[in-house]
Design an enzyme around this catalytic site. Structure first.
Site, PDB file in Angstrom:
ATOM      1  CB  SER A 124       0.909  -5.953 -12.591  1.00 15.64           C
ATOM      2  OG  SER A 124      -0.197  -6.422 -13.417  1.00 15.64           O
TER       3      SER A 124
ATOM      4  CE1 TYR B 130       1.893  -2.463 -16.638  1.00 21.80           C
ATOM      5  CE2 TYR B 130       0.917  -4.638 -16.605  1.00 21.80           C
ATOM      6  CZ  TYR B 130       1.189  -3.423 -16.053  1.00 21.80           C
ATOM      7  OH  TYR B 130       0.281  -3.053 -15.147  1.00 21.80           O
TER       8      TYR B 130
HETATM    9  P1  NAD Z   1      -3.450   5.219 -14.655  1.00 25.64           P
HETATM   10  O1  NAD Z   1      -3.145   5.250 -15.963  1.00 25.64           O
HETATM   11  O2  NAD Z   1      -4.898   5.501 -14.159  1.00 25.64           O
HETATM   12  O3  NAD Z   1      -2.313   5.964 -13.637  1.00 25.64           O
HETATM   13  C1  NAD Z   1      -1.089   5.827 -13.744  1.00 25.64           C
HETATM   14  C2  NAD Z   1      -0.270   6.977 -13.131  1.00 25.64           C
HETATM   15  O4  NAD Z   1       0.841   6.992 -13.544  1.00 25.64           O
HETATM   16  C3  NAD Z   1      -0.850   8.166 -13.639  1.00 25.64           C
HETATM   17  O5  NAD Z   1      -1.174   9.354 -12.431  1.00 25.64           O
HETATM   18  C4  NAD Z   1       0.323   8.840 -14.531  1.00 25.64           C
HETATM   19  O6  NAD Z   1       0.245  10.362 -14.618  1.00 25.64           O
HETATM   20  C5  NAD Z   1       1.619   8.352 -13.723  1.00 25.64           C
HETATM   21  N1  NAD Z   1       2.659   8.363 -14.669  1.00 25.64           N
HETATM   22  C6  NAD Z   1       2.718   7.681 -15.835  1.00 25.64           C
HETATM   23  N2  NAD Z   1       4.108   7.811 -16.359  1.00 25.64           N
HETATM   24  C7  NAD Z   1       4.652   8.596 -15.518  1.00 25.64           C
HETATM   25  C8  NAD Z   1       5.904   9.278 -15.484  1.00 25.64           C
HETATM   26  N3  NAD Z   1       6.734   9.138 -16.568  1.00 25.64           N
HETATM   27  N4  NAD Z   1       6.362  10.131 -14.506  1.00 25.64           N
HETATM   28  C9  NAD Z   1       5.291  10.258 -13.571  1.00 25.64           C
HETATM   29  N5  NAD Z   1       4.251   9.686 -13.416  1.00 25.64           N
HETATM   30  C10 NAD Z   1       3.923   8.845 -14.275  1.00 25.64           C
HETATM   31  O7  NAD Z   1      -3.229   3.773 -13.937  1.00 25.64           O
HETATM   32  P2  NAD Z   1      -3.643   2.755 -12.709  1.00 25.64           P
HETATM   33  O8  NAD Z   1      -4.700   1.775 -13.285  1.00 25.64           O
HETATM   34  O9  NAD Z   1      -3.802   3.785 -11.609  1.00 25.64           O
HETATM   35  O10 NAD Z   1      -2.083   2.463 -12.346  1.00 25.64           O
HETATM   36  C11 NAD Z   1      -1.137   2.351 -11.401  1.00 25.64           C
HETATM   37  C12 NAD Z   1      -0.417   1.391 -11.315  1.00 25.64           C
HETATM   38  O11 NAD Z   1      -1.117   0.252 -10.953  1.00 25.64           O
HETATM   39  C13 NAD Z   1       0.663   1.156 -12.408  1.00 25.64           C
HETATM   40  O12 NAD Z   1       1.831   0.665 -11.997  1.00 25.64           O
HETATM   41  C14 NAD Z   1      -0.155   0.089 -12.965  1.00 25.64           C
HETATM   42  O13 NAD Z   1       0.950  -0.824 -13.808  1.00 25.64           O
HETATM   43  C15 NAD Z   1      -0.473  -0.559 -11.919  1.00 25.64           C
HETATM   44  N6  NAD Z   1      -1.792  -1.775 -11.955  1.00 25.64           N
HETATM   45  C16 NAD Z   1      -2.925  -1.409 -12.476  1.00 25.64           C
HETATM   46  C17 NAD Z   1      -3.881  -2.071 -12.773  1.00 25.64           C
HETATM   47  C18 NAD Z   1      -5.228  -1.864 -13.379  1.00 25.64           C
HETATM   48  O14 NAD Z   1      -5.964  -2.867 -13.699  1.00 25.64           O
HETATM   49  N7  NAD Z   1      -5.757  -0.665 -13.317  1.00 25.64           N
HETATM   50  C19 NAD Z   1      -3.679  -3.651 -12.870  1.00 25.64           C
HETATM   51  C20 NAD Z   1      -2.333  -4.032 -12.240  1.00 25.64           C
HETATM   52  C21 NAD Z   1      -1.366  -3.223 -11.937  1.00 25.64           C
END
Ligand code: NAD
Length: 267
Positions: free
Chosen positions: A155, A168
């Site tokens: 991130s 986080y």
């Molecule tokens: P999201 O909440 O849509 O998806 C997260 C995924 O992680 C889901 O499929 C969930 O089931 C899975 N997950 C959570 N806990 C889990 C566990 N204990 N075991 C297995 N799977 C688990 O979020 P996203 O936005 O798609 O995020 C994906 C990644 O991108 C994350 O690491 C997040 O930190 C990172 N990220 C997202 C953003 C954003 O703006 N969306 C920004 C920076 C980083």
């Protein structure tokens, strides 16, 4: 196709960024293991989308079989689940070449109100889960003398402060150093390790932000490209890092943030 003959494991690929990455890697020719924790319908949707592509036979050789994706339920905060996930992936496809550590969670609270339970929940998925999933895949790569690609979805908050999200930030900051360390330690084995660091991407993790127009407008002022990112913006970079075109790249973080990082003002 770029990833023909490769097998990828994408954690947390039942929705959001992970789902789009899984589909993108499959479009590039990889076989993909879909992982979910508690959302089997989402995982089934990802698998169905990938299998639907197979029906059309892709690439010069074409693939039409049904076996380009399947899903495994596993909670990445539990070590036994991680070992089962990696073991079953290898049993099914006979190999793993690419690991995308995508699963991640965040919890909102002022620092002084963060409970041990909330801290553990975030660190166990975002850092400990990544650590031991990577370890299990690396053991397989070393035992089979295969090169491999580890791609962590970090991130912008591996660098930027995010008040009220201290666990986080600690997890993603830890991921930055883990990547740099493993890049050096695993380079002799032909295993590369890189971070992809999204800014604000339109996914369910941001549902609160997406429903708060005032907050959204304030954030958009900080994004030089003037919009939130789409999961596809992240997936394209992951495909590149998973391919042979990225063979000489390791230990780096790549920001996918519309310019946010260099224009950041704390909200
Ligand atoms: P999201 O909440 O849509 O998806 C997260 C995924 O992680 C889901 O499929 C969930 O089931 C899975 N997950 C959570 N806990 C889990 C566990 N204990 N075991 C297995 N799977 C688990 O979020 P996203 O936005 O798609 O995020 C994906 C990644 O991108 C994350 O690491 C997040 O930190 C990172 N990220 C997202 C953003 C954003 O703006 N969306 C920004 C920076 C980083």
């Amino acid at each position: 196709m770029r990833l023909d003959g490769k097998v990828a494991l994408v954690t947390g690929s039942s929705q959001g960024i992970g789902q789009v990455i899984a589909i993108r890697l499959a479009e590039a020719g990889a076989k993909v293991v879909i992982n979910y924790r508690s959302h089997p319908e989402g995982a089934a949707e990802t698998v169905a989308k990938i299998r639907a592509m197979g029906g059309e036979c892709h690439g010069a050789e074409g693939y039409c079989d049904d076996d380009h994706a399947f899903s495994i339920g596993a909670d990445l905060s539990i070590l036994a689940d991680i070992h089962r996930l990696v073991g079953e992936s290898i049993d099914h496809y006979g190999q793993l070449d690419i690991l995308v550590n995508n699963a991640g969670i965040e919890k909102h609270a002022p620092f002084w109100e963060v409970t041990e339970k909330a801290f553990d929940a975030v660190i166990n998925v975002n850092l400990k889960g990544v650590f031991f999933t990577t370890q299990a895949v690396v053991k397989h790569l070393m035992a089979t003398e295969r090169s491999g690609k580890i791609i962590n979805i970090s991130s912008v908050h591996e660098d930027l402060p995010f008040p009220n999200f201290a666990p986080y930030c600690a997890s993603k900051g830890g991921l930055k150093m883990l990547t740099r360390d493993l890049a050096v330690e695993l380079a002799p084995y032909g295993i590369t390790v890189n971070n992809v660091a999204p800014g604000a991407i339109e996914t369910p993790i941001n549902s609160e932000l997406l429903n708060n127009q005032a907050k959204l407008n304030a954030l958009l002022k900080n994004i030089p490209l003037g919009r939130l990112g789409h999961p596809q913006d992240v997936a394209g970079l992951v495909e590149f890092l998973a391919s042979d075109d990225a063979n000489y790249i390791t230990g780096s973080t790549f920001f996918v943030d519309g310019g946010l990082t260099w224009n950041y003002q704390e909200q």
